[in-house]
Design a protein around this motif. Sequence first.
Motif, PDB file in Angstrom:
ATOM      1  N   ALA A 255       0.879  -1.260   0.121  1.00 62.79           N
ATOM      2  CA  ALA A 255       0.051   0.055  -0.042  1.00 62.79           C
ATOM      3  C   ALA A 255       0.904   1.191  -0.040  1.00 62.79           C
ATOM      4  O   ALA A 255       1.836   1.322   0.433  1.00 62.79           O
ATOM      5  CB  ALA A 255      -1.020  -0.024   1.177  1.00 62.79           C
ATOM      6  N   LYS A 256       0.253   2.288  -0.476  1.00 63.88           N
ATOM      7  CA  LYS A 256       1.123   3.471  -0.497  1.00 63.88           C
ATOM      8  C   LYS A 256       0.922   4.003   0.947  1.00 63.88           C
ATOM      9  O   LYS A 256      -0.032   3.941   1.558  1.00 63.88           O
ATOM     10  CB  LYS A 256       0.226   4.780  -1.445  1.00 63.88           C
TER      11      LYS A 256
ATOM     12  N   LEU B 137      -1.543   7.650   3.928  1.00 69.58           N
ATOM     13  CA  LEU B 137      -2.609   8.109   3.333  1.00 69.58           C
ATOM     14  C   LEU B 137      -3.685   8.054   4.650  1.00 69.58           C
ATOM     15  O   LEU B 137      -4.851   7.123   4.534  1.00 69.58           O
ATOM     16  CB  LEU B 137      -3.262   7.292   2.267  1.00 69.58           C
TER      17      LEU B 137
ATOM     18  N   CYS C 283      -7.254   8.426   3.636  1.00 68.65           N
ATOM     19  CA  CYS C 283      -7.932   7.302   3.184  1.00 68.65           C
ATOM     20  C   CYS C 283      -8.231   6.169   4.139  1.00 68.65           C
ATOM     21  O   CYS C 283      -9.345   5.420   4.176  1.00 68.65           O
ATOM     22  CB  CYS C 283      -6.935   6.703   2.044  1.00 68.65           C
ATOM     23  N   GLU C 284      -7.165   6.083   5.029  1.00 69.36           N
ATOM     24  CA  GLU C 284      -7.509   4.954   6.260  1.00 69.36           C
ATOM     25  C   GLU C 284      -8.579   4.980   7.061  1.00 69.36           C
ATOM     26  O   GLU C 284      -9.080   4.410   7.917  1.00 69.36           O
ATOM     27  CB  GLU C 284      -6.167   4.911   6.872  1.00 69.36           C
TER      28      GLU C 284
ATOM     29  N   ASP D   1      -5.868   8.646  -4.193  1.00 69.09           N
ATOM     30  CA  ASP D   1      -4.857   7.377  -4.174  1.00 69.09           C
ATOM     31  C   ASP D   1      -5.658   6.264  -3.310  1.00 69.09           C
ATOM     32  O   ASP D   1      -5.073   5.481  -2.656  1.00 69.09           O
ATOM     33  CB  ASP D   1      -3.612   7.856  -3.227  1.00 69.09           C
ATOM     34  N   TYR D   2      -6.827   6.348  -3.061  1.00 66.79           N
ATOM     35  CA  TYR D   2      -7.829   5.513  -2.338  1.00 66.79           C
ATOM     36  C   TYR D   2      -7.548   4.135  -2.436  1.00 66.79           C
ATOM     37  O   TYR D   2      -7.385   3.417  -1.503  1.00 66.79           O
ATOM     38  CB  TYR D   2      -9.371   5.822  -2.203  1.00 66.79           C
TER      39      TYR D   2
ATOM     40  N   SER E 159      -4.362   2.688  -1.098  1.00 67.13           N
ATOM     41  CA  SER E 159      -4.374   2.831   0.553  1.00 67.13           C
ATOM     42  C   SER E 159      -4.378   1.274   1.222  1.00 67.13           C
ATOM     43  O   SER E 159      -4.954   0.304   0.465  1.00 67.13           O
ATOM     44  CB  SER E 159      -4.977   3.898   1.166  1.00 67.13           C
TER      45      SER E 159
ATOM     46  N   TYR F 217      -1.666   8.956  11.872  1.00 71.19           N
ATOM     47  CA  TYR F 217      -1.701   7.661  10.823  1.00 71.19           C
ATOM     48  C   TYR F 217      -1.674   6.236  11.571  1.00 71.19           C
ATOM     49  O   TYR F 217      -2.653   5.405  11.197  1.00 71.19           O
ATOM     50  CB  TYR F 217      -0.417   7.877   9.845  1.00 71.19           C
TER      51      TYR F 217
END
Length: 461
Positions: A189-190, A193, A196-197, A205-206, A209, A243
């Motif tokens: 995963a990127k 984010l 997104c999380e 970029d969802y 994620s 995060y």
Amino acid sequence: MNENVVKKANNADHLKKADQQYYFHPTTPLKLQQQSGPGLIIKEGQGINVTDVQEDVYIDGVSSLWNVNIGYGRQEMAEAAKQQILNLSYSSSFFNNSNDKVIQLSEKLAELTPGDLNVSFFTSGGSESNETAFKMVRHYWKLKGNPERTKIIALDLSYHGVTMGATSATGVREFDSMITSSAPGFLHAKPYLTDCEKGDTSHLDYETSIRGIVEKEGPETIAAVILEPVQGVGGINIPPEGYLKAVRELCDEHGIFMITDEVICGFGRTGKMFGVDNWEIVPDVMTVAKGITSGYMQLGAVLLKTDLRDELAEMSEDVFFHGFTYSGHPTACAVALKNLEIIEKEDLVGNAKRMGAELHKGLKYLEEKHKVTAKARTIGLLGAIELFADRENENGFDPSLHAAQQVVEECLNRNLLLRPLAFGGINAVALAPPLIVNKKDIETIIERLSEAIKAFENKAF
């Protein structure tokens, strides 16, 4: 020429040739080693310094491989190893056997770790620890009646080791590209984010994620998420606030295990005992190595919550068919106990935080002084500074210039050992000195790094 000088030169020359002929180096350009021999041949270490066979003394600004937390040459560590070797050098933990030192170390780790990470499984290092964690969580889901839950989500630019599963989890592609076949079930995963999380599906970029991948693959197929609290090899990448909490909540939401790789961050490196302590997060599984013995002996561990161990015990009456010859090695455990005693007695976690602030000030000074430096970052005694051809627009140097490597080589010329990081398009110089450093040491490191950056600027422009 002095006779002693001649002997040293002859000895160094012999060692260089023998190295080229007989030693296959890890993580090294093999052609370079064959053509030029080893860069340095270290023979001694004391405090934060190491000495090579030419009697040149260097400041070790990266604790070798981020692991010599208490510094070199500690007499009490040698005594702990000696006494244990005399008492009981080795004992297997297979077949329900144990030894006093592995029990004592397990109890000590339970005292130090956050939450109820109270159970230890011992390995010989970080790769073995992560490999073990993957097998444990997959084994759990199989016993639970969910054998399809095998997938492990890691992050891009993560580093988790070089065994088959650990390499497959690693998000630094250079490590993966050398093998011809990756272990199945690993996804990337990127990182960072946070929105997104937390559930922001509108983010561009969802889909890349962790949450996006969980939804695409189906949570019923995901065994665990693994991440470093702070990415080390990938660039000293410190997560944004919120995060890790978002990832913890995501894992809780879908019943996914959260594994944190504390191999670099653990045992004081970040100014807290463990990296996750900076964000008050408790994972389900934590992997450690490196700083557990400060490199004085090979040792790693997987720390898991008590209820996870209890469930595994309840669900299985069969043998847990996993273990290493040196799991619970009594001498390694004795060395670890002494290492942890030193860390606590000398308040090295607190010193890492205090000297980390000095390191941060020093790196910020370098940003002001040099036109190629930017994005200085530290957390405890783990830091980096990036190099840019045009820092205003964040335009990097041509990769063929190997900017970070050049700066590190200039540091070497000034008897300072640092580490270049050039993965994911960055050029950064990493710093992670032993946790025993003082303010004067930090000032010397910054001064020599500044001189090295200046020398690079003179060549580059």
